[in-house]
Write a protein that holds these residues in place. Structure first.
Motif, PDB file in Angstrom:
ATOM      1  N   MET A   1     -22.738   5.337   2.704  1.00 34.49           N
ATOM      2  CA  MET A   1     -23.140   4.622   2.993  1.00 34.49           C
ATOM      3  C   MET A   1     -22.248   4.456   4.643  1.00 34.49           C
ATOM      4  O   MET A   1     -22.204   3.258   5.579  1.00 34.49           O
ATOM      5  CB  MET A   1     -23.205   3.246   2.883  1.00 34.49           C
ATOM      6  CG  MET A   1     -24.403   2.915   1.563  1.00 34.49           C
ATOM      7  SD  MET A   1     -24.755   1.755   0.350  1.00 34.49           S
ATOM      8  CE  MET A   1     -24.670   1.809  -0.667  1.00 34.49           C
ATOM      9  N   SER A   2     -21.526   5.847   4.873  1.00 33.55           N
ATOM     10  CA  SER A   2     -20.357   5.727   5.303  1.00 33.55           C
ATOM     11  C   SER A   2     -21.443   5.188   7.005  1.00 33.55           C
ATOM     12  O   SER A   2     -22.060   6.452   7.466  1.00 33.55           O
ATOM     13  CB  SER A   2     -19.566   6.423   5.660  1.00 33.55           C
ATOM     14  OG  SER A   2     -18.520   6.556   6.428  1.00 33.55           O
ATOM     15  N   PRO A   3     -20.710   4.481   8.137  1.00 30.78           N
ATOM     16  CA  PRO A   3     -21.607   4.352   9.365  1.00 30.78           C
ATOM     17  C   PRO A   3     -21.190   5.713   9.989  1.00 30.78           C
ATOM     18  O   PRO A   3     -21.537   6.081  11.616  1.00 30.78           O
ATOM     19  CB  PRO A   3     -21.199   2.844   9.822  1.00 30.78           C
ATOM     20  CG  PRO A   3     -19.934   2.638   9.097  1.00 30.78           C
ATOM     21  CD  PRO A   3     -20.216   3.266   8.244  1.00 30.78           C
ATOM     22  N   VAL A 198     -27.943  -4.147  -4.302  1.00 29.85           N
ATOM     23  CA  VAL A 198     -27.553  -3.870  -5.975  1.00 29.85           C
ATOM     24  C   VAL A 198     -27.062  -1.994  -5.778  1.00 29.85           C
ATOM     25  O   VAL A 198     -27.178  -1.980  -6.901  1.00 29.85           O
ATOM     26  CB  VAL A 198     -29.059  -3.309  -6.128  1.00 29.85           C
ATOM     27  CG1 VAL A 198     -29.776  -3.305  -7.764  1.00 29.85           C
ATOM     28  CG2 VAL A 198     -29.936  -4.687  -6.018  1.00 29.85           C
ATOM     29  N   LEU A 199     -27.425  -1.564  -5.073  1.00 27.14           N
ATOM     30  CA  LEU A 199     -27.020  -0.074  -5.563  1.00 27.14           C
ATOM     31  C   LEU A 199     -25.433  -0.621  -5.056  1.00 27.14           C
ATOM     32  O   LEU A 199     -24.844   0.334  -5.898  1.00 27.14           O
ATOM     33  CB  LEU A 199     -27.102   0.742  -4.017  1.00 27.14           C
ATOM     34  CG  LEU A 199     -26.697   2.058  -4.151  1.00 27.14           C
ATOM     35  CD1 LEU A 199     -27.144   3.032  -5.219  1.00 27.14           C
ATOM     36  CD2 LEU A 199     -27.173   3.142  -2.906  1.00 27.14           C
ATOM     37  N   ARG A 200     -24.890  -1.121  -4.667  1.00 28.95           N
ATOM     38  CA  ARG A 200     -23.456  -0.938  -4.563  1.00 28.95           C
ATOM     39  C   ARG A 200     -23.196  -1.908  -5.973  1.00 28.95           C
ATOM     40  O   ARG A 200     -22.163  -1.573  -6.419  1.00 28.95           O
ATOM     41  CB  ARG A 200     -22.428  -2.252  -3.297  1.00 28.95           C
ATOM     42  CG  ARG A 200     -23.117  -1.274  -2.030  1.00 28.95           C
ATOM     43  CD  ARG A 200     -22.748  -2.601  -0.943  1.00 28.95           C
ATOM     44  NE  ARG A 200     -22.204  -2.175   0.663  1.00 28.95           N
ATOM     45  CZ  ARG A 200     -23.609  -2.137   1.350  1.00 28.95           C
ATOM     46  NH1 ARG A 200     -24.140  -3.664   1.084  1.00 28.95           N
ATOM     47  NH2 ARG A 200     -23.884  -1.929   2.717  1.00 28.95           N
ATOM     48  N   VAL A 206     -20.565   1.688 -12.202  1.00 28.23           N
ATOM     49  CA  VAL A 206     -19.800   3.566 -12.752  1.00 28.23           C
ATOM     50  C   VAL A 206     -19.388   3.868 -11.789  1.00 28.23           C
ATOM     51  O   VAL A 206     -18.694   5.273 -12.155  1.00 28.23           O
ATOM     52  CB  VAL A 206     -21.137   4.404 -12.024  1.00 28.23           C
ATOM     53  CG1 VAL A 206     -22.674   3.915 -12.677  1.00 28.23           C
ATOM     54  CG2 VAL A 206     -21.459   4.736 -10.537  1.00 28.23           C
ATOM     55  N   GLY A 207     -18.535   4.058 -11.187  1.00 30.07           N
ATOM     56  CA  GLY A 207     -17.062   3.893 -10.672  1.00 30.07           C
ATOM     57  C   GLY A 207     -17.163   5.122  -9.466  1.00 30.07           C
ATOM     58  O   GLY A 207     -16.329   6.284  -9.524  1.00 30.07           O
ATOM     59  N   ARG A 208     -18.220   4.853  -8.225  1.00 30.13           N
ATOM     60  CA  ARG A 208     -19.145   5.436  -7.550  1.00 30.13           C
ATOM     61  C   ARG A 208     -18.774   4.985  -6.321  1.00 30.13           C
ATOM     62  O   ARG A 208     -19.172   3.492  -5.976  1.00 30.13           O
ATOM     63  CB  ARG A 208     -19.732   6.124  -7.270  1.00 30.13           C
ATOM     64  CG  ARG A 208     -20.515   6.719  -6.684  1.00 30.13           C
ATOM     65  CD  ARG A 208     -20.763   8.302  -6.881  1.00 30.13           C
ATOM     66  NE  ARG A 208     -21.135   8.806  -5.544  1.00 30.13           N
ATOM     67  CZ  ARG A 208     -22.483   9.247  -5.772  1.00 30.13           C
ATOM     68  NH1 ARG A 208     -23.140   9.537  -6.419  1.00 30.13           N
ATOM     69  NH2 ARG A 208     -22.494  10.155  -4.408  1.00 30.13           N
ATOM     70  N   ASP A 209     -18.634   5.483  -4.863  1.00 26.01           N
ATOM     71  CA  ASP A 209     -17.683   4.466  -3.379  1.00 26.01           C
ATOM     72  C   ASP A 209     -19.038   5.182  -3.520  1.00 26.01           C
ATOM     73  O   ASP A 209     -20.038   6.250  -3.516  1.00 26.01           O
ATOM     74  CB  ASP A 209     -16.533   5.857  -2.463  1.00 26.01           C
ATOM     75  CG  ASP A 209     -16.184   5.702  -1.963  1.00 26.01           C
ATOM     76  OD1 ASP A 209     -16.863   4.607  -1.084  1.00 26.01           O
ATOM     77  OD2 ASP A 209     -15.902   5.731  -0.813  1.00 26.01           O
TER      78      ASP A 209
END
Length: 269
Positions: A1-3, A198-200, A206-209
């Motif tokens: 989700m990086s801008p 919710v996704l964050r 799950v340990g995901r950036d």
């Protein structure tokens, strides 16, 4: 989700109500127009208009698209996981990746989902099951697909990006957090704010950036999504960096694509 990601324009070509020659010409025109990604869909019958009208299968069309094009990325939006063995899916994707390679790098995007169109299942003899069972199968099969890519000889030319479509909060967004490079939805800005929360949460579990996941949305696709600039700007501010329009035969309307490309190329985005 990086801008920091650049804004990209995708177009889904509905493989319906047109001859293959017309679809091939559409692919060529879209690449010449400057779109970044061309998608089709993985269904066996039209989704609009005459339900028994002209229609072509997704993966054979994607292989032809790989050979025909030279610049755009492409893929299914989305593959139906239920229709093919996961190891076969991996092998097909790897092969198309190589067909599409220019200067040694492929352009295929593995867009996938759990399936939903019951007519496809019934007509082609697949077990429809439930939405939950189809999502469980997708969650089970994605690691097999990645594992098969690691074992194939030759290997894919690059780490094939996985795009996952859908917005279910209990299962789909968890699968996105675990496996997706791109998440595709049709969420309006208000809904998107909630879904991103919710996704964050799933990413943390799950340990995901979450910044590793590119956000994608449909723009005026068969009545889904909005092409209004104000809405697009809101979605852009929320981090959406892939905007996807659609065209369908027999009379392909390229106006929404032209407008979206002009917005992409404007100084504001």
């Amino acid at each position: 989700m990086s801008p920091s990601r650049p804004l990209r324009v995708g177009v889904q070509i509905a493989p319906q109500h047109a001859t293959y020659a017309q679809l091939r010409d559409c692919v060529a025109r879209l690449e010449d127009m400057g779109v970044d990604i061309i998608f089709n869909w993985d269904h066996f019958f039209p989704l609009s208009g005459d339900p028994d009208g002209l229609h072509f299968e997704a993966w054979t069309m994607l292989a032809a698209m790989a050979e025909q094009t030279s610049r755009v990325e492409f893929g299914p939006l989305v593959n139906c996981n239920s229709y093919r063995n996961p190891d076969l899916q991996a092998d097909m994707a790897r092969t198309i990746d190589h067909i599409s390679a220019r200067d040694g790098v492929g352009r295929f995007i593995f867009g996938t989902g759990s399936g939903w169109k019951q007519k496809d299942y019934d007509e082609y003899g697949y077990e429809f099951g439930t939405a939950g069972s189809r999502l469980d199968a997708l969650a089970e099969d994605l690691p097999r697909i990645r594992a098969r890519w690691d074992r194939l000889n030759p290997a894919p030319t690059r780490r094939i990006p996985i795009l996952i479509g859908g917005g279910g909060e209990r299962k789909t967004l968890k699968i996105v957090a675990e496996h997706a490079d791109i998440w595709h939805s049709f969420a309006d800005p208000e809904t998107l704010v909630h879904k991103l929360g919710v996704l964050r949460t799933w990413c943390a579990e799950v340990g995901r950036d979450p910044d590793e996941i590119e956000l994608s949305t449909g723009v005026s696709v068969r009545g889904l999504g909005s092409g209004k600039i104000a809405v697009l700007e809101q979605q852009y501010e929320l981090g959406v960096r892939l905007m996807q329009a659609s065209v369908s035969g027999p009379a392909f309307d390229y106006e929404p694509v032209t407008a979206l490309l002009a917005w992409r190329d404007s100084a504001g985005v």
